[in-house]
Design a protein around this motif. Structure first.
Motif, PDB file in Angstrom:
ATOM      1  N   ILE A  65      65.411  -7.388  48.812  1.00 58.35           N
ATOM      2  CA  ILE A  65      66.361  -6.663  49.489  1.00 58.35           C
ATOM      3  C   ILE A  65      67.813  -7.225  49.399  1.00 58.35           C
ATOM      4  O   ILE A  65      67.938  -8.362  49.583  1.00 58.35           O
ATOM      5  CB  ILE A  65      65.781  -6.613  50.910  1.00 58.35           C
ATOM      6  CG1 ILE A  65      64.622  -6.409  51.226  1.00 58.35           C
ATOM      7  CG2 ILE A  65      66.934  -5.951  52.023  1.00 58.35           C
ATOM      8  CD1 ILE A  65      63.901  -6.512  52.640  1.00 58.35           C
ATOM      9  N   ALA A  66      68.494  -6.397  49.062  1.00 57.53           N
ATOM     10  CA  ALA A  66      69.994  -6.956  48.660  1.00 57.53           C
ATOM     11  C   ALA A  66      71.050  -5.606  48.798  1.00 57.53           C
ATOM     12  O   ALA A  66      70.715  -4.544  48.527  1.00 57.53           O
ATOM     13  CB  ALA A  66      70.305  -7.353  47.199  1.00 57.53           C
ATOM     14  N   ALA A  90      51.115 -19.010  47.243  1.00 54.11           N
ATOM     15  CA  ALA A  90      50.328 -20.325  47.428  1.00 54.11           C
ATOM     16  C   ALA A  90      50.522 -20.856  48.914  1.00 54.11           C
ATOM     17  O   ALA A  90      49.723 -21.607  49.116  1.00 54.11           O
ATOM     18  CB  ALA A  90      50.617 -21.219  46.248  1.00 54.11           C
ATOM     19  N   ALA A  91      51.700 -21.045  49.312  1.00 51.98           N
ATOM     20  CA  ALA A  91      52.058 -21.636  50.534  1.00 51.98           C
ATOM     21  C   ALA A  91      51.606 -20.255  51.834  1.00 51.98           C
ATOM     22  O   ALA A  91      51.910 -20.881  52.915  1.00 51.98           O
ATOM     23  CB  ALA A  91      53.626 -21.876  50.710  1.00 51.98           C
ATOM     24  N   LYS A  92      51.406 -19.265  51.598  1.00 50.65           N
ATOM     25  CA  LYS A  92      50.919 -18.475  52.521  1.00 50.65           C
ATOM     26  C   LYS A  92      52.207 -17.844  53.209  1.00 50.65           C
ATOM     27  O   LYS A  92      52.062 -17.763  54.505  1.00 50.65           O
ATOM     28  CB  LYS A  92      49.808 -18.724  53.458  1.00 50.65           C
ATOM     29  CG  LYS A  92      48.464 -19.137  52.765  1.00 50.65           C
ATOM     30  CD  LYS A  92      47.291 -19.396  53.574  1.00 50.65           C
ATOM     31  CE  LYS A  92      45.968 -19.577  52.885  1.00 50.65           C
ATOM     32  NZ  LYS A  92      45.706 -18.722  51.865  1.00 50.65           N
ATOM     33  N   HIS A  93      53.279 -17.911  52.560  1.00 46.52           N
ATOM     34  CA  HIS A  93      54.447 -17.347  53.324  1.00 46.52           C
ATOM     35  C   HIS A  93      54.628 -15.763  52.712  1.00 46.52           C
ATOM     36  O   HIS A  93      54.334 -15.697  51.732  1.00 46.52           O
ATOM     37  CB  HIS A  93      55.855 -18.078  52.682  1.00 46.52           C
ATOM     38  CG  HIS A  93      55.933 -19.335  53.299  1.00 46.52           C
ATOM     39  ND1 HIS A  93      56.055 -19.694  54.679  1.00 46.52           N
ATOM     40  CD2 HIS A  93      55.868 -20.738  52.787  1.00 46.52           C
ATOM     41  CE1 HIS A  93      55.959 -21.064  54.941  1.00 46.52           C
ATOM     42  NE2 HIS A  93      55.976 -21.610  53.703  1.00 46.52           N
ATOM     43  N   LYS A  94      55.035 -15.149  53.547  1.00 45.41           N
ATOM     44  CA  LYS A  94      55.490 -13.629  53.388  1.00 45.41           C
ATOM     45  C   LYS A  94      56.970 -13.087  53.267  1.00 45.41           C
ATOM     46  O   LYS A  94      57.301 -12.027  52.984  1.00 45.41           O
ATOM     47  CB  LYS A  94      54.801 -12.733  54.272  1.00 45.41           C
ATOM     48  CG  LYS A  94      53.136 -12.785  54.098  1.00 45.41           C
ATOM     49  CD  LYS A  94      52.445 -11.771  55.169  1.00 45.41           C
ATOM     50  CE  LYS A  94      51.008 -11.922  54.665  1.00 45.41           C
ATOM     51  NZ  LYS A  94      50.524 -10.460  55.467  1.00 45.41           N
ATOM     52  N   VAL A  95      57.713 -14.352  53.515  1.00 41.94           N
ATOM     53  CA  VAL A  95      59.147 -14.010  53.346  1.00 41.94           C
ATOM     54  C   VAL A  95      59.806 -15.224  52.622  1.00 41.94           C
ATOM     55  O   VAL A  95      59.284 -16.246  52.486  1.00 41.94           O
ATOM     56  CB  VAL A  95      59.945 -13.805  54.727  1.00 41.94           C
ATOM     57  CG1 VAL A  95      59.567 -12.398  55.371  1.00 41.94           C
ATOM     58  CG2 VAL A  95      59.843 -14.946  55.363  1.00 41.94           C
ATOM     59  N   ILE A  96      60.923 -14.978  51.753  1.00 44.48           N
ATOM     60  CA  ILE A  96      61.736 -16.015  51.249  1.00 44.48           C
ATOM     61  C   ILE A  96      63.145 -15.778  51.619  1.00 44.48           C
ATOM     62  O   ILE A  96      63.770 -14.568  51.862  1.00 44.48           O
ATOM     63  CB  ILE A  96      61.792 -16.035  49.626  1.00 44.48           C
ATOM     64  CG1 ILE A  96      60.275 -16.536  49.385  1.00 44.48           C
ATOM     65  CG2 ILE A  96      62.583 -17.122  49.042  1.00 44.48           C
ATOM     66  CD1 ILE A  96      59.982 -16.231  47.829  1.00 44.48           C
ATOM     67  N   GLY A  97      63.829 -16.667  52.139  1.00 44.80           N
ATOM     68  CA  GLY A  97      65.295 -16.693  52.802  1.00 44.80           C
ATOM     69  C   GLY A  97      66.418 -16.807  51.676  1.00 44.80           C
ATOM     70  O   GLY A  97      66.158 -17.388  50.686  1.00 44.80           O
ATOM     71  N   LYS A 106      69.970 -14.521  55.606  1.00 42.27           N
ATOM     72  CA  LYS A 106      69.329 -13.209  54.819  1.00 42.27           C
ATOM     73  C   LYS A 106      67.783 -13.607  54.521  1.00 42.27           C
ATOM     74  O   LYS A 106      67.326 -14.514  54.226  1.00 42.27           O
ATOM     75  CB  LYS A 106      69.856 -13.033  53.446  1.00 42.27           C
ATOM     76  CG  LYS A 106      71.353 -12.434  53.647  1.00 42.27           C
ATOM     77  CD  LYS A 106      71.456 -11.046  54.236  1.00 42.27           C
ATOM     78  CE  LYS A 106      72.605 -10.413  54.273  1.00 42.27           C
ATOM     79  NZ  LYS A 106      72.744  -8.808  54.633  1.00 42.27           N
ATOM     80  N   ILE A 107      66.875 -12.319  54.632  1.00 44.63           N
ATOM     81  CA  ILE A 107      65.632 -12.536  54.043  1.00 44.63           C
ATOM     82  C   ILE A 107      65.896 -11.687  52.679  1.00 44.63           C
ATOM     83  O   ILE A 107      66.111 -10.512  52.722  1.00 44.63           O
ATOM     84  CB  ILE A 107      64.767 -11.584  55.068  1.00 44.63           C
ATOM     85  CG1 ILE A 107      64.618 -12.129  56.225  1.00 44.63           C
ATOM     86  CG2 ILE A 107      63.398 -11.123  54.223  1.00 44.63           C
ATOM     87  CD1 ILE A 107      63.840 -13.373  56.376  1.00 44.63           C
ATOM     88  N   THR A 113      57.998  -6.822  58.541  1.00 41.25           N
ATOM     89  CA  THR A 113      59.120  -5.888  59.355  1.00 41.25           C
ATOM     90  C   THR A 113      60.115  -6.760  59.133  1.00 41.25           C
ATOM     91  O   THR A 113      60.442  -7.922  59.430  1.00 41.25           O
ATOM     92  CB  THR A 113      58.896  -5.565  60.604  1.00 41.25           C
ATOM     93  OG1 THR A 113      57.680  -4.853  60.648  1.00 41.25           O
ATOM     94  CG2 THR A 113      59.956  -4.845  61.192  1.00 41.25           C
ATOM     95  N   VAL A 114      61.441  -6.101  58.521  1.00 38.43           N
ATOM     96  CA  VAL A 114      62.647  -6.910  58.398  1.00 38.43           C
ATOM     97  C   VAL A 114      63.448  -6.282  59.454  1.00 38.43           C
ATOM     98  O   VAL A 114      63.646  -5.153  59.740  1.00 38.43           O
ATOM     99  CB  VAL A 114      63.371  -6.891  57.137  1.00 38.43           C
ATOM    100  CG1 VAL A 114      64.460  -7.672  57.062  1.00 38.43           C
ATOM    101  CG2 VAL A 114      62.250  -7.489  56.172  1.00 38.43           C
TER     102      VAL A 114
END
Length: 298
Positions: free
Chosen positions: A96-97, A118-125, A168-169, A177-178
């Protein structure tokens, strides 16, 4: 482990210059993005010629817009179009940008997504880094010179001067949901040690007219707002520019402007971004849900 498919890029685009759209598209293609899901929105005051030129430029870049709309740029307009695009993009990871945001990552996109899964994260910031000219002028730029050379400095204008949210996500799974402005994903916290640098090329020639228009339309009620945050941030920028003879004060040590480039993270970025993310708080209770300035030229 299976290599993740590259993310679909989702972006709402206003009436930017075609050269910016071309540079932005090239940047994300270099990162490995193959699927672009764009919506173009044009406020009523934008001339038809500009609208047609930008849409033609998109087609020339091999991107067919998923939606083209006109009308008021209400604060909720961007969010509604973004969510339509995310649905259009389908399941998987979404990058998303905004069209003035050029993201730089600590690793390849596929590697970032593989790490998150692998870390079970669903977002990167990510964290915004505002780009500016050497002398702080809000300048025109030429494609042959490029954005990096035209706006070689990067600093923390958004949160230290404008009191806006710099977080930012940048990557989110389709199941997440963002929030408005792409600043947060409720229930999901990005890893503070793996934050992308979001180079923010907002401060170009013409932006002051856009900000004044936005303040006027929100103040009059012609454009609906959710909080006063956007108007407040715009007013702080306009006041700063007036005090400094039409320029950003890039020498102000609080803003930490220094030379940076799109092809690598700034020196010491991981620690710097993690610290800012940890200590940043909304300027007032009113501004908490608010958005960093996202004018029609974003």
């Amino acid at each position: 482990m299976k290599t993740p498919v590259s993310p679909a890029l989702v972006a709402v685009v206003g009436p930017v210059e075609p050269a910016l759209l071309a540079a932005w598209t090239a940047h994300y293609r270099r990162l490995g993005v193959e699927r672009f899901h764009l919506a173009f929105h044009f406020p009523d005051h934008i001339h038809n010629a500009w609208r047609h030129q930008l849409i033609a430029a998109s087609h020339d870049l091999g991107i067919v817009p998923a939606r083209i709309s006109t009308g008021p740029w209400h604060e909720h307009t961007n969010t509604q179009l973004r969510d339509f695009l995310r649905e259009h993009a389908g399941p998987g990871w979404h990058l998303i940008a905004d069209s003035d945001e050029f993201q730089t990552y600590p690793a390849l996109l596929n590697e970032m997504i593989a790490w998150a899964e692998a870390a079970k994260h669903k977002v990167i910031g990510g964290l915004m880094l505002d780009r500016a000219t050497n002398d702080g002028r809000l300048a025109l730029w030429r494609p042959e010179i490029g954005l990096d050379r035209s706006f070689p400095l990067g600093g923390h204008l958004t949160h230290r001067l404008l009191k806006g949210d710099p977080r930012k996500i940048v990557l989110a799974h389709s199941s997440v949901t963002v929030a408005s402005g792409n600043h947060r994903a409720p229930g999901h916290k990005p890893d503070p040690d793996k934050l992308a640098c979001v180079h923010h090329f907002k401060w170009r020639s013409g932006v002051l007219d856009d900000l004044r228009l936005r303040v006027d339309r929100f103040t009059s009620g012609d454009w609906a707002e959710q909080t006063p945050a956007v108007r407040s941030e715009a007013s702080r920028l306009l006041q700063h520019i007036d005090r400094h003879n039409g320029r950003i004060d890039v020498a102000d040590p609080r803003l930490a402007f220094r030379h940076v480039t799109l092809d690598r993270l700034p020196s010491g970025w991981a620690a710097e971004a993690a610290k800012i993310t940890a200590i940043w708080r909304p300027h007032t209770a009113q501004s908490q849900p608010g958005s960093t300035i996202s004018s029609p030229s974003s």
